[in-house]
Design a protein around this motif. Sequence first.
Motif, short mmCIF file in Angstrom:
data_model
loop_
_atom_site.label_atom_id
_atom_site.label_comp_id
_atom_site.label_asym_id
_atom_site.label_seq_id
_atom_site.Cartn_x
_atom_site.Cartn_y
_atom_site.Cartn_z
N LYS A 196 50.95 -37.08 22.94
CA LYS A 196 51.82 -36.09 23.22
C LYS A 196 52.45 -34.99 22.57
N GLN A 197 52.38 -35.70 20.47
CA GLN A 197 52.77 -35.81 19.29
C GLN A 197 51.46 -35.08 19.41
N ARG A 198 50.27 -34.70 19.46
CA ARG A 198 49.50 -33.64 19.01
C ARG A 198 49.98 -32.88 20.05
N ASP A 199 50.17 -32.83 21.13
CA ASP A 199 50.78 -31.42 21.94
C ASP A 199 51.95 -30.15 21.03
N ILE A 200 52.42 -31.29 20.45
CA ILE A 200 53.81 -30.21 19.97
C ILE A 200 53.72 -30.17 18.60
N ILE A 201 52.34 -30.44 17.27
CA ILE A 201 52.13 -30.26 16.18
C ILE A 201 51.35 -28.94 16.71
N ILE A 202 50.80 -28.60 17.57
CA ILE A 202 49.69 -27.68 18.28
C ILE A 202 50.55 -26.75 18.54
N GLU A 239 51.62 -23.00 16.39
CA GLU A 239 50.85 -21.41 16.82
C GLU A 239 52.65 -20.98 16.91
N GLU A 240 53.60 -21.56 17.05
CA GLU A 240 55.17 -20.69 17.03
C GLU A 240 55.17 -19.84 15.58
N LEU A 241 55.02 -20.82 14.57
CA LEU A 241 55.42 -21.04 13.04
C LEU A 241 54.53 -19.59 12.95
N VAL A 242 53.09 -19.70 13.22
CA VAL A 242 52.13 -18.13 13.02
C VAL A 242 53.16 -17.53 14.09
N ALA A 243 53.77 -17.08 15.10
CA ALA A 243 54.49 -15.94 15.72
C ALA A 243 55.45 -15.24 14.74
N ILE A 244 55.91 -16.59 15.13
CA ILE A 244 57.68 -15.56 13.92
C ILE A 244 57.46 -14.96 11.86
N ASN A 245 55.55 -15.31 11.98
CA ASN A 245 55.61 -15.14 10.54
C ASN A 245 55.20 -13.87 11.30
N VAL A 246 54.48 -13.67 11.70
CA VAL A 246 54.73 -11.91 12.12
C VAL A 246 55.43 -10.59 12.24
N ILE A 247 57.02 -11.60 12.86
CA ILE A 247 57.41 -11.01 13.66
C ILE A 247 57.86 -11.28 12.22
N ILE A 284 49.17 -18.07 23.92
CA ILE A 284 48.73 -16.65 23.32
C ILE A 284 47.74 -16.17 23.93
N SER A 285 47.10 -14.68 25.01
CA SER A 285 45.60 -15.23 24.78
C SER A 285 44.63 -14.22 24.19
N SER A 286 43.48 -14.14 23.89
CA SER A 286 42.71 -13.37 23.09
C SER A 286 43.23 -11.87 23.49
N SER A 287 43.03 -11.57 24.33
CA SER A 287 43.04 -10.24 25.20
C SER A 287 44.55 -9.75 24.63
N GLU A 288 45.40 -10.52 24.22
CA GLU A 288 46.84 -9.85 24.34
C GLU A 288 46.98 -10.09 22.26
N ALA A 343 55.49 -8.41 22.99
CA ALA A 343 54.70 -9.64 23.11
C ALA A 343 54.84 -10.86 22.84
N LEU A 344 55.05 -11.00 21.94
CA LEU A 344 55.41 -12.32 21.59
C LEU A 344 56.36 -13.41 21.89
N LYS A 345 57.52 -12.56 22.00
CA LYS A 345 59.18 -12.56 22.23
C LYS A 345 59.00 -13.32 23.84
N SER A 346 57.93 -12.55 24.63
CA SER A 346 57.26 -12.24 25.79
C SER A 346 56.82 -13.41 26.32
N THR A 347 56.31 -14.17 24.59
CA THR A 347 54.48 -15.30 25.89
C THR A 347 55.00 -16.69 24.26
N TYR A 348 56.53 -16.38 23.45
CA TYR A 348 56.88 -17.95 23.09
C TYR A 348 58.23 -17.94 23.45
#
Length: 357
Positions: A257-263, A267-275, A312-316, A342-347
Motif C-alpha cells: 500500500k505504501q509502495r503504491d503511494i510512492i510510485i 509519477e505526479e511529481l514528474v508530471a507537475i515539473n513538465v507543467i 500515463i500510457s506510452s502513446s500519450e 493531457a497531463l491535467k486529464s491523466t492525473y
Amino acid sequence: MTISSSLKKTIIASTLIATSLFSCSEVEDAINDIITPEIPTTYTFEHVNYSGQTARIQMLDSLERYIKSGNDGVTKLSTSDMNAIYTNESGDLFGSSKDVESKTANDTDLKVNVYGKIPTYFISAADASGNQDNINGGRLFNVNGHEPAQMVAKGLMGATLYYQSVSNYLTNEKLDGADNETVEEGEGTAMEHYWDEGFGYFGAATDYADNTEAKNWYWAKYAKSRADVYDVSGDIFNAFIAGRVAIASKDYEERNKQRDIIIAKWEELVAINVIHYLNSLATDTEVGDQMHHWSEALAFAWCLQYNSSKVISSSEISNIIDLLGDSVNDVSSDDITAVKAALKSTYGFSDEVVNNL
C-alpha cells in the motif's frame, strides 16, 4: 499505518486463545496491547545503508556541475572528462566504486532512450563549449538549442534515479523474492535493504519533513520546490517510512500500500515539473530563458517513460514528446496548452494547480 485486517485478526485470535484463562478485563487489556507499530518522523532505523545511491546522486550532481562550467563561454569541456564521471572511471569517486552509467536503463523500445542520448550530449556540450556564440542568457546551448546540462541531469533523473527506485527496487519482483528474516549488520534484511535503496534514489535527507536546512538532492529537492502549489513531498517521504516499518512488522499488504503511494505520487511529481517548465516557457520573453525552460520540460517528459507501473500510457507520452518537438522553435502556444491538458486529464490536476505551477 494500520496492520492489515487478516494479520490483525490472526494476532487477536492468538491473543484470545493465549489469554483464555484470564479475566475478561485481562483479555481486553491484552487486545489493547496489540498496537500499530509506531511510525517515526525521520528515516532512521537500526540497520540502514543506501550509500551507493547517495554516491551515484553525487556523481550526477558532479557531472551536471562540470557541464555547467561551460556556461562561461571560455571553459572547454572534455567528453572524456564527462564520461569519466558518468562511469566512475577512477573507481573511487566520492569514496565509492559505484557508477551512474551501469544503472541507467537502456531500453531501445522507448520513444526516447536516454541511455543512448547521453554520449551525444557529451559530444555536443564539448563542441559548443569555449565559444561565447553558444552562450545565451548565461547558459551553454548546443547547435540545436538544447541545454546539455539540463538534458543530461533531468534525463538521468528519470533513466537512473526514478527508474531504479520505482521500476526496480520497489517492485514485487524485487521485494517478494527478498529474504526478510536474516539481518545483516548495518543493512537490515535483504528486503529492508532493497527498500532503503529505493529511498536513497529519492534523494531526501533523513529528516526531510521537518528540516528546512537539510541537503536534499534532485527528486526530493524538486518535490519541495513545487510544494507550495502541489505537495507530494510528505506523501512520498512518509510512505517510505511507513513501508519500512511495515517490512519490519512483516505486514506486506501495508508495505505494498505504501509502495503504491510512492510510485503514484512520484509519477505526479514528474508530471507537475513538465507543467511547471511549460508555464515558464509560455511567459518567457528572452530566447535564452525559452531554450532553458523548453530543455527542462522536454527532459522531464522523457522521465515519464521510466515508471513500469505508470498511469500515463506510452502513446500519450509519445504524443507529448512529439508536441514538444526538437527545439523550442517547434513549440507553439497550442502545443503547450495541449500537453498541459493531457497531463491535467491523466492525473486529475485542478485548473488552479495547472495554472499556478
